[in-house]
Design a protein around this motif. Structure first.
Motif, PDB file in Angstrom:
ATOM      1  N   PRO A 226     -53.628 -30.382 -25.089  1.00 55.97           N
ATOM      2  CA  PRO A 226     -54.616 -30.703 -24.036  1.00 55.97           C
ATOM      3  C   PRO A 226     -56.063 -30.630 -24.515  1.00 55.97           C
ATOM      4  O   PRO A 226     -56.957 -31.061 -23.806  1.00 55.97           O
ATOM      5  CB  PRO A 226     -54.366 -29.609 -22.969  1.00 55.97           C
ATOM      6  CG  PRO A 226     -53.069 -28.992 -23.310  1.00 55.97           C
ATOM      7  CD  PRO A 226     -52.907 -29.134 -24.787  1.00 55.97           C
TER       8      PRO A 226
ATOM      9  N   PRO B  50     -57.964 -32.207 -26.882  1.00 50.89           N
ATOM     10  CA  PRO B  50     -58.803 -33.415 -26.945  1.00 50.89           C
ATOM     11  C   PRO B  50     -58.722 -34.284 -25.693  1.00 50.89           C
ATOM     12  O   PRO B  50     -59.399 -35.304 -25.624  1.00 50.89           O
ATOM     13  CB  PRO B  50     -58.219 -34.169 -28.152  1.00 50.89           C
ATOM     14  CG  PRO B  50     -56.803 -33.758 -28.210  1.00 50.89           C
ATOM     15  CD  PRO B  50     -56.717 -32.372 -27.650  1.00 50.89           C
ATOM     16  N   VAL B  51     -57.894 -33.897 -24.732  1.00 52.93           N
ATOM     17  CA  VAL B  51     -57.789 -34.702 -23.504  1.00 52.93           C
ATOM     18  C   VAL B  51     -59.049 -34.487 -22.666  1.00 52.93           C
ATOM     19  O   VAL B  51     -59.408 -33.343 -22.380  1.00 52.93           O
ATOM     20  CB  VAL B  51     -56.527 -34.295 -22.690  1.00 52.93           C
ATOM     21  CG1 VAL B  51     -56.458 -35.079 -21.389  1.00 52.93           C
ATOM     22  CG2 VAL B  51     -55.277 -34.513 -23.520  1.00 52.93           C
ATOM     23  N   PRO B  52     -59.744 -35.575 -22.289  1.00 49.08           N
ATOM     24  CA  PRO B  52     -60.993 -35.406 -21.528  1.00 49.08           C
ATOM     25  C   PRO B  52     -60.784 -34.660 -20.207  1.00 49.08           C
ATOM     26  O   PRO B  52     -59.721 -34.770 -19.585  1.00 49.08           O
ATOM     27  CB  PRO B  52     -61.443 -36.849 -21.267  1.00 49.08           C
ATOM     28  CG  PRO B  52     -60.776 -37.659 -22.311  1.00 49.08           C
ATOM     29  CD  PRO B  52     -59.467 -36.980 -22.587  1.00 49.08           C
TER      30      PRO B  52
ATOM     31  N   LEU C 128     -49.283 -26.269 -19.334  1.00 46.40           N
ATOM     32  CA  LEU C 128     -50.437 -26.926 -19.960  1.00 46.40           C
ATOM     33  C   LEU C 128     -50.154 -28.379 -20.338  1.00 46.40           C
ATOM     34  O   LEU C 128     -51.012 -29.241 -20.202  1.00 46.40           O
ATOM     35  CB  LEU C 128     -50.869 -26.152 -21.214  1.00 46.40           C
ATOM     36  CG  LEU C 128     -51.399 -24.730 -20.995  1.00 46.40           C
ATOM     37  CD1 LEU C 128     -51.644 -24.042 -22.325  1.00 46.40           C
ATOM     38  CD2 LEU C 128     -52.672 -24.751 -20.175  1.00 46.40           C
TER      39      LEU C 128
ATOM     40  N   LEU D 269     -49.053 -33.669 -17.973  1.00 49.64           N
ATOM     41  CA  LEU D 269     -49.431 -34.967 -18.547  1.00 49.64           C
ATOM     42  C   LEU D 269     -48.264 -35.953 -18.556  1.00 49.64           C
ATOM     43  O   LEU D 269     -48.463 -37.167 -18.586  1.00 49.64           O
ATOM     44  CB  LEU D 269     -49.961 -34.778 -19.976  1.00 49.64           C
ATOM     45  CG  LEU D 269     -51.246 -33.950 -20.126  1.00 49.64           C
ATOM     46  CD1 LEU D 269     -51.556 -33.702 -21.594  1.00 49.64           C
ATOM     47  CD2 LEU D 269     -52.427 -34.666 -19.476  1.00 49.64           C
TER      48      LEU D 269
ATOM     49  N   ALA E 295     -65.410 -40.785 -23.508  1.00 47.99           N
ATOM     50  CA  ALA E 295     -65.161 -40.009 -22.288  1.00 47.99           C
ATOM     51  C   ALA E 295     -66.441 -39.493 -21.632  1.00 47.99           C
ATOM     52  O   ALA E 295     -66.366 -38.711 -20.702  1.00 47.99           O
ATOM     53  CB  ALA E 295     -64.233 -38.838 -22.606  1.00 47.99           C
TER      54      ALA E 295
ATOM     55  N   VAL F 105     -57.618 -43.873 -21.120  1.00 44.00           N
ATOM     56  CA  VAL F 105     -58.634 -42.900 -21.563  1.00 44.00           C
ATOM     57  C   VAL F 105     -58.046 -41.917 -22.571  1.00 44.00           C
ATOM     58  O   VAL F 105     -58.706 -41.492 -23.512  1.00 44.00           O
ATOM     59  CB  VAL F 105     -59.213 -42.136 -20.340  1.00 44.00           C
ATOM     60  CG1 VAL F 105     -60.111 -40.985 -20.783  1.00 44.00           C
ATOM     61  CG2 VAL F 105     -60.006 -43.080 -19.450  1.00 44.00           C
ATOM     62  N   ILE F 106     -56.783 -41.571 -22.388  1.00 40.56           N
ATOM     63  CA  ILE F 106     -56.164 -40.509 -23.183  1.00 40.56           C
ATOM     64  C   ILE F 106     -55.756 -40.990 -24.596  1.00 40.56           C
ATOM     65  O   ILE F 106     -55.615 -40.180 -25.512  1.00 40.56           O
ATOM     66  CB  ILE F 106     -54.930 -39.974 -22.428  1.00 40.56           C
ATOM     67  CG1 ILE F 106     -54.730 -38.498 -22.686  1.00 40.56           C
ATOM     68  CG2 ILE F 106     -53.668 -40.699 -22.764  1.00 40.56           C
ATOM     69  CD1 ILE F 106     -53.625 -37.920 -21.825  1.00 40.56           C
TER      70      ILE F 106
ATOM     71  N   PRO G 191     -58.237 -40.044 -27.768  1.00 41.31           N
ATOM     72  CA  PRO G 191     -58.208 -38.625 -28.168  1.00 41.31           C
ATOM     73  C   PRO G 191     -56.907 -38.214 -28.833  1.00 41.31           C
ATOM     74  O   PRO G 191     -56.918 -37.409 -29.770  1.00 41.31           O
ATOM     75  CB  PRO G 191     -58.365 -37.878 -26.835  1.00 41.31           C
ATOM     76  CG  PRO G 191     -58.965 -38.843 -25.909  1.00 41.31           C
ATOM     77  CD  PRO G 191     -58.543 -40.194 -26.341  1.00 41.31           C
TER      78      PRO G 191
END
Lengths: 265, 256
Positions: free
Chosen positions: A84, A86-88, B17, B21, B197, B234-235, B238
């Protein structure tokens, strides 16, 4: 880039004292007087500082046991915890809405949790905990030396209890990353815009969103008030940053190293 | 028991965590997902079609890509000499802390503060202004990534190459760039990600230019499927940056 940062700070300070700066308006403190007597702004200060304090404290409290557990884990597990990182923030906030918002997964399984858009700021707090626990955990893991296990074993052999080993061996190693990391996390929470916009309540605002709301509601005439609020935000963030720099330098100074070595001997 | 507890803790934390996602790809293709059902009733491409047919989103994605590429490239070019100097000087910790200080500035403060000057310079609400504002955050990260690459060994090899060929460009081509390949790749990926971002900075300095994060925020609560598609867009950079960093090896971090 330091020049651009200074120019940005000078820009908001100037805008807060000079309404109509672009058309040559005169300097004045009206915006500051209005700001400091605005109940909405004072609520925003309380909301932001409370969210920053709770999010930081909870992140530290969760990171310490996680870092301890991950000390002897596989690189794969550490890599997953780093995922998580680097996830904005925007994506984490959006995912929090999908899970915890009305009609989200938790709502389908049980009942709506009053988290997203909670006036207390639980949405902001939860998003920052999800985002900052990996950051603090990795910071703490990096602080553990290769010989920490040997030191702990030596202390155990010498008869130290679990609490004594924790206080004498592990805590000194964790002190620097915990203090440094928590100040950085608090600074990020105070300066954040997108997270309170996505998961925060309509009222009270966070400090940064107050500066957006006031312009939206009152028009361009409120730009000096917005700039003044951003100056206050900057002062809080810079105070936290300077505290982080000071603590980082103090805890890594030659004197501190000598003190640690002295303690070891 | 003593082994089980840490494993259970790690498992629980990973679930909390990382697990959330995993909902994104499901939500992105869930054309119909009415409460209280736990599984979508119909899968489809409505979210992707909405993004592609939106009046502003394709332009916003193109603008964000353009600004992020420019910010990453310029960021690496600015950070390169700074990193070399910092490595050569073996900069003390205090200098490093000054380098990273801009990273803690609230992005909205940077955006709003620079807007005051950019309006006078004609840079407000322009892609050039956005690139310049994003550099405040991109350059320090590039410096942090590039500096460890300028090792004493690399400098020795550069000196030897200069002595043998006397040609600066040939030295850069045959010694410096191959030696710095991983750091440059990571700095470019990280620079792209940081700019990609940016929300507060873009809102302050270029509120009139459609940028992906600016259009994304209002959609989060309005249309979860489109928001999930944009989340995946967006993801992606990164995660690519993370993959590059995981492949990086043999580099010491700066002394922070």
């Amino acid at each position: 880039m330091g020049g651009l940062s200074v120019a940005a700070l000078a820009g908001v300070v100037s805008a807060s004292f000079r309404p109509g700066a672009l058309i040559g308006g005169s300097y004045g403190t009206d915006a500051w007087r209005r700001l400091l007597s605005d109940q909405g702004f004072l609520d925003a200060v309380i909301f932001t500082l409370r969210a920053a304090f709770i999010a930081t404290t909870a992140s530290v409290a969760l990171s310490i046991p996680l870092a301890m557990a991950l000390r002897r884990s596989t690189p794969f597990a550490r890599g997953l915890v780093a995922l998580p990182l680097p996830v904005p923030h925007l994506v984490i906030a959006s995912v929090a809405v999908l899970w915890l918002g009305p009609g989200g997964v938790v709502d389908r399984v049980g009942d709506t949790l009053p988290i997203i858009a909670s006036p207390f700021g639980w949405g902001v707090i939860v998003v920052y905990i999800l985002k900052e626990v990996p950051f603090l955990t990795l910071l703490m893991l990096a602080a553990f030396g290769e010989d920490d296990h040997a030191r702990e074993e030596a202390a155990r052999t010498l008869g130290a209890t679990r609490l004594e080993r924790w206080r004498g061996v592990l805590l000194p190693q964790l002190a620097r990353p915990t203090l440094l990391g928590s100040l950085v996390v608090a600074a990020f929470v105070v300066g954040s815009t997108e997270v309170p916009q996505v998961v925060g309540p309509l009222s009270p605002d966070a400090l940064t969103t107050w500066s957006i709301t006031v312009v939206r509601l009152r028009g361009p005439v409120a730009r000096p008030d917005a700039a003044a609020a951003l100056v206050v935000t900057s002062i809080i963030v810079l105070a936290l940053a300077i505290a982080a720099l000071w603590s980082g330098m103090r805890l890594t100074s030659p004197r501190a190293a000598r003190d640690r070595d002295g303690d070891d001997q | 028991m003593s082994r089980l507890a840490p494993r259970a803790l790690i498992g629980t934390m990973l679930f909390v965590l990382v697990g959330p996602l995993l909902l994104l790809p499901i939500q992105a293709f869930a054309d119909e997902w009415r409460a209280p059902n736990l599984i979508p009733q119909r899968f489809g491409l409505r979210g992707i079609e909405r993004v592609l047919n939106d009046g502003l989103l394709p332009e916003a994605i193109a603008n964000s890509v353009t600004v992020a590429i420019a910010a990453a490239l310029i960021g690496v070019l600015i950070a390169w000499p700074a990193s070399r100097s910092l490595a050569q000087l073996d900069a003390p910790r205090a200098v490093w802390l000054v380098v990273i200080l801009p990273l803690l500035l609230p992005p909205l403060v940077v955006g709003e503060g620079l807007r005051v000057w950019f309006l006078r310079l004609g840079l407000a609400d322009s892609l050039a202004g956005l690139v310049l504002a994003h550099l405040v955050f991109v350059v320090p990260y590039c410096i942090l990534v590039l500096t460890p690459g300028f090792t004493p060994e690399l400098r020795d090899r550069e000196a030897a190459a200069t002595m043998l060929t006397g040609d600066t460009w040939q030295r850069i081509q045959s010694v410096t760039l191959p030696g710095m390949r991983r750091q440059v790749a990571l700095a470019l990926a990280l620079g792209f990600t940081i700019s990609w971002a940016q929300y507060g900075t873009s809102l302050g300095v270029g509120g009139g230019v459609p940028m992906l994060p600016l259009l994304f925020v209002p959609l989060v609560r309005a249309d979860p499927q489109v928001a999930a598609v944009l989340d995946l867009v967006v993801i992606a950079p990164p995660l690519i940056a993370l993959a590059i960093s995981q492949r990086r090896s043999g580099v010491d971090p700066p002394p922070l």
